[in-house]
Write an enzyme that holds these catalytic residues in place. Structure first.
Site, PDB file in Angstrom:
ATOM      1  N   HIS A 155      42.336  39.839  42.807  1.00 51.32           N
ATOM      2  CA  HIS A 155      41.393  39.248  43.696  1.00 51.32           C
ATOM      3  C   HIS A 155      41.164  40.110  44.767  1.00 51.32           C
ATOM      4  O   HIS A 155      41.745  40.469  45.878  1.00 51.32           O
ATOM      5  CB  HIS A 155      42.338  38.038  44.355  1.00 51.32           C
ATOM      6  CG  HIS A 155      42.542  36.991  43.425  1.00 51.32           C
ATOM      7  ND1 HIS A 155      43.797  37.155  42.801  1.00 51.32           N
ATOM      8  CD2 HIS A 155      42.184  35.931  42.873  1.00 51.32           C
ATOM      9  CE1 HIS A 155      43.755  35.993  41.958  1.00 51.32           C
ATOM     10  NE2 HIS A 155      42.843  35.145  41.970  1.00 51.32           N
ATOM     11  N   ASP A 176      47.104  42.333  40.524  1.00 48.27           N
ATOM     12  CA  ASP A 176      46.367  41.308  41.170  1.00 48.27           C
ATOM     13  C   ASP A 176      44.808  41.749  41.318  1.00 48.27           C
ATOM     14  O   ASP A 176      44.574  42.731  41.925  1.00 48.27           O
ATOM     15  CB  ASP A 176      46.655  40.862  42.788  1.00 48.27           C
ATOM     16  CG  ASP A 176      46.169  39.715  43.150  1.00 48.27           C
ATOM     17  OD1 ASP A 176      45.117  39.280  42.728  1.00 48.27           O
ATOM     18  OD2 ASP A 176      47.037  39.002  44.316  1.00 48.27           O
TER      19      ASP A 176
END
Lengths: 462, 147
Positions: free
Chosen positions: B15, B13
């Site tokens: 983000h 991930d």
């Protein structure tokens, strides 16, 4: 004329280099057997006699400096907390100090670990663990375990700073030397191995030189400054970074395939050369040394063959399988042997090419593609060497190779191994006169002369 | 003594923005923050927590795969000797629209002390941390006295 005498006490040979300190020119080379086991002066005397006849008498040298890998090198054991973190940082510090790592431990030392360390009988230990303000319990446990053991070698303590004074006091008893240094991993994203390296070098000069019997040569030399691999790393750093008035060569890699191990030194930040790549793992040292204990031209020739395959070796050398295995058996049985016949030369070239290939492949960082919901992302671990400008070879096997350029080329980037971040288009050179150790030593007193000495004697082999 | 907190975005991930804001807010609140950033494997959280003697791990997950990435996280901590560490998880933890109370229960069952839904303000997380640290410190002190 100001001149310097630089000496390397090797495991077999003691090498002397006389260098003109005004120009950096090599005046003469000589060698004699290393006689550390009996009296270091016997071999040194022979080497001095050879040097004297080469120079037509010995000048009065401005400085006489030495490094040593004799008597087994600087045998070292490291202890850290988490294997991938402080234990790894401790390893980096030890390798950078030119040590020969004989054991690496992590987490709490068990009684079996302590027994193993006692049996290893290292020359020196490096005790780490915990970031500053982080874990202190484990390094204290390990210090107590060592204090209760029969280990008597000097200990450099470079862990969580809150514990250093307590541990130094605890270990400085029973005739043991303990020395504090700054934490090798003060924070998770900060590697700080220079202070530990300096402490290790101090212990080396003050204790190990005497313990190994090299101090008996004190009439003929001023100081034994550091282990030989540390001198080579110093020269690498000097060449890459440059000195006042001399521009450095930029990021570089030095590869040294030896009889028992293959060393690789890299100087450079190793940050991703491609934008958008994410770096993972422990920060990397600017001056990094790795040692491949399983890749040696003689003592470990069998391991190289295992890694590459006898068939590939024979094909590469243009030999039949039987011929290749009989030559290999011969060199493994007699590790002092030097190639004589054409086939032996060819086989040595194949072995050294394989050693360089594998060792640089392991030293270089890797990049892998991770597929995320946002698309593919490149993740880098270790140092990106793709922008390295120079790849320099040293050591007998490479220098005496008939095709040094083809050997060095085995270390550069290849489409067969796209995930390894090897040098892409470096200039290729060899340390033909075995002067890197000498430059590393000379750099401690006269960096400009040392830089000139190292750079003017690099022989391009492109 | 101030508490040490490990932060990072778990799994594959990328983000990072929310996690960075959270880390800055934690630092401003006086905590020692060990920020591991994006693409952090579960094992790296654990290793960082051991080395820094962390008091809490705050796991962010924004891409819907958090449930897979966080499975066994508490077990990893116990295995590594981090018995009393506080574990928080927050973000877009699951794919699709699922009622928050079900999602929360799922993560609490996994051994997280608290789970936070999307849109949580930093103030809420800071208040929860202060309360949980106070309770945890009391618990540890009581245990030390008993020993």
């Amino acid at each position: 004329m100001k001149s310097a005498l630089l000496i390397d006490f090797g495991s077999t040979w003691t090498k002397l280099r006389a260098v003109d300190m005004e120009t950096g020119a090599l005046l003469a080379s000589a060698q004699g057997p290393s006689t550390v086991a009996t009296d270091v002066n016997i071999g040194l005397e022979a080497a001095f006699a050879a040097l004297s006849s080469a120079l037509g008498g010995l000048p009065s040298f401005t400085c006489r400096l030495a490094c040593s890998s004799a008597a087994g090198g600087l045998r070292m054991v490291t202890v850290g907390l988490v294997r991938e973190l402080t234990a790894e940082a401790a390893r980096q510090a030890a390798l950078g100090a030119g040590a020969k790592l004989v054991g690496g431990f992590a987490y709490r030392l068990t009684s079996r670990d302590v027994a193993e360390i006692e049996a290893l009988a290292p020359d020196i230990m490096l005790l780490c663990g915990g970031t500053n303000g982080g874990n202190s319990e484990v390094i204290l446990h390990n210090a107590h375990a060592l204090a209760c053991s029969s280990v008597r070698c000097p200990v450099v303590v470079a862990g969580n700073r809150e514990t250093t004074d307590e541990i130094v006091a605890l270990l400085s008893c029973d005739g043991r030397t303990a020395m504090g240094a700054a934490n090798v991993l003060p924070a998770l994203d900060t590697l700080d191995i220079e202070p530990a390296r300096t402490a290790i070098r101090d212990v080396f000069m003050e204790r190990i030189v005497t313990a190994k019997g090299i101090d008996r040569a004190s009439a003929r030399i001023d100081r034994v400054l550091m282990p030989t691999p540390a001198a080579v790393l110093e020269a690498a750093r000097l060449l890459a970074v440059g000195v006042e008035g001399r521009e450095g060569l930029g990021p570089l890699v030095i590869v040294d395939p030896g009889g028992a191990t293959t060393d690789v030194h890299s100087i450079g930040s190793g940050e991703p050369a491609t934008p958008g790549v994410i770096r993972h793992g422990l920060p990397e040292p600017h001056a990094k040394r790795t040692v491949e204990g399983d890749l040696g031209m003689r003592h470990n020739a069998g391991a190289i063959v295992d890694a590459v395959g006898l068939n590939a070796i024979a094909v590469d050398a243009g030999m039949t399988l039987d011929a290749a295995s009989s030559v290999l058996a011969r060199i493994e049985a007699d590790v002092e042997t030097l190639p004589k016949s054409e086939v032996e030369h060819r086989l040595d070239d194949v072995l050294v090419r394989a050693a360089v290939d594998i060792a640089i492949g392991r030293h270089a960082g890797t990049v892998e593609t991770v597929y995320t919901a946002q698309g593919p992302v490149q993740v880098q671990r270790g140092k990106d060497l793709s922008e390295v400008r120079w790849l320099i070879g040293t050591g007998g096997a490479l220098v005496h190779s008939r095709e040094p350029a083809s050997v060095l080329r085995a270390g550069i980037a290849s489409s067969r191994k796209p995930q390894q971040l090897r040098p892409r288009a470096p200039r290729l050179a060899i340390d033909a006169d075995y002067l890197l150790f000498a430059a590393g030593l000379l750099a401690q007193v006269d960096p400009v002369a040392a830089f000139d000495c190292a750079s003017r004697h690099l022989r391009l082999v492109e | 003594m101030s508490h040490t907190i490990v932060t990072g975005v778990i799994g594959a991930d990328t983000h990072i923005v929310g996690n960075r804001i959270l880390s800055m807010a934690l630092e401003d609140a006086g905590y020692r923050v060990v920020s591991l950033g994006a693409l952090t494997p579960a094992g790296d959280f654990i290793r960082a927590a051991i080395e820094t003697a962390a008091d809490a791990i705050l796991v962010s997950s924004l891409y819907g795969q958090g449930e897979l990435d966080c499975r066994g996280f508490r077990d990893l901590c116990i295995e590594a000797g981090l018995d009393d560490i506080l574990l928080y998880v927050g973000g877009n933890l699951v794919v699709g629209k699922q009622p928050w109370d079900i999602v929360e229960k799922r993560f609490l069952d996994m051994g997280f002390d608290r789970a936070f839904p999307p849109g949580t303000r930093v103030e809420g997380a800071l208040a929860a941390l202060a309360a949980d640290f106070a309770a945890r410190d009391q618990r540890l002190q009581a245990r030390r006295r008993a020993e």
